[in-house]
Enzyme design. Structure first.
Site, short mmCIF file in Angstrom:
data_model
loop_
_atom_site.label_atom_id
_atom_site.label_comp_id
_atom_site.label_asym_id
_atom_site.label_seq_id
_atom_site.Cartn_x
_atom_site.Cartn_y
_atom_site.Cartn_z
N LYS A 196 -23.27 17.41 5.21
CA LYS A 196 -21.98 18.16 6.53
C LYS A 196 -21.55 16.49 7.41
O LYS A 196 -22.81 16.16 7.65
CB LYS A 196 -22.96 18.63 6.94
N SER B 36 0.67 -1.50 0.41
CA SER B 36 -0.13 -0.30 0.23
C SER B 36 0.35 1.09 0.02
O SER B 36 2.04 1.32 -0.55
CB SER B 36 -0.82 -0.04 1.19
#
Length: 316
Positions: free
Chosen positions: A171, A119
């Site tokens: 949000k 990764s």
């Protein structure tokens, strides 16, 4: 007091002064020697810098400062980056990658893949001018991950709820206190895929591979060093001898010593004690700092902020 006694006292005082001066000079010599050992590369001898990157990769200002110091040090004729990491935050890998490329603008950089460089660990490895891995090293896992906990069922069982008022539906999404809406999932997936595309393009550029070939490799799969060599994700299998051979091709003298640029563990005068501890560990093998060992033994998973490029084995 007679003259002989006064003369003896003066002589004794001169001897005491002499030995005090000697003691101060010895102390200064010890401090300077410890400083030279603690901050390698400060001397005048040419050398090959070596930096170890291990564990979870995050935004590491101290490591970036070390890499910048190596880039500016004309006595450091090359850099070997030893990597043993399952990955970490995508941003952490990004800034270290860019710092390594700045070093590579001035001197050869070798990525030395050890047990695991997956990764973000592989992302960092691609910054090297060449990647050398062990035959059984684990690498790859090209991809990006975003995780968040979900606690709504637990909260329902214990009779706890959370009310919220927010300026817009997206949000503070996704939230651990209620299932994510489809709009929130779409937003997060778009962010993940944007970073994923950046990661893929980076591998395409650094490994000189067609994008469709990289996409086939970038499904999160991990590879042994042998498999990675066949897929052209690494350049060579080997260790110190192969690293030396590559540096010889880059006109770096074979007799140059390796100098480890290590992280400064403490600030202020306490670094002297830290140096003594490290010296005792290196000479006698004493486990004087047990915390890293405990962390390795427990294998606790970490929660990382932001997008994550990390590979690890799940535990049942």
């Amino acid at each position: 007091m007679d003259h002989s006694a006064i003369a003896d006292r003066r002589q004794l005082r001169r001897k005491l002064t002499f030995w005090r001066v000697v003691a101060v000079l010895i102390a200064l010599a010890v401090i300077l020697a410890a400083a030279a050992w603690r901050w390698p590369g400060s001397g005048a001898r040419d050398h090959i810098a070596r930096v170890s990157i291990s564990g979870i990769i995050q935004d590491d200002a101290e490591l970036l400062e070390r890499l910048d110091r190596i880039a500016r040090n004309d006595r450091a004729k090359a850099l070997v980056v030893t990597i043993s990491s399952p990955g970490g935050t995508t941003y952490g890998g990004e800034v270290i990658f860019k710092a390594l490329r700045k070093v590579a603008e001035k001197k050869p950089v070798v990525s030395d893949v050890r047990t695991l460089a997956a990764s973000a660990g592989y992302m960092i490895a691609t910054a090297g001018d060449t990647i050398i891995a062990g035959e059984s090293s684990i690498t790859g896992s090209i991809g990006v991950l975003f995780q968040y906990p979900q606690m709504k069922e637990l909260m329902d069982k214990i009779g706890v709820s959370l009310e919220e008022i927010k300026s817009a539906p997206l949000k503070a999404e996704p939230s651990p206190f209620h299932p994510a809406s489809e709009e929130a999932k779409t937003m997060i997936r778009a962010m993940v895929m944007d970073s994923y595309d950046w990661f893929v393009d980076l591998v395409v550029e650094r490994r000189k591979l067609p994008r469709d070939q990289v996409l086939r490799l970038a499904d999160g799969s991990i590879f042994t060093g042998r498999q990675a060599l066949a897929a052209k994700l690494v350049d060579k299998l080997g260790g110190p001898e192969e690293i030396r051979a590559y540096l010889d091709e880059r006109k770096v003298p074979a007799d140059l010593p390796f100098v480890d640029y290590e992280a400064v563990k403490r600030s202020g005068i306490s670094w002297i004690g830290s140096s003594a501890r490290d010296f005792a560990r290196s000479v006698f093998g004493l486990p004087l700092d047990l915390q890293p060992t405990i962390e390795k033994l427990t294998g606790e998973k970490l929660f990382l902020d932001g997008l994550v490029s990390v590979w690890q084995v799940d535990r049942d």
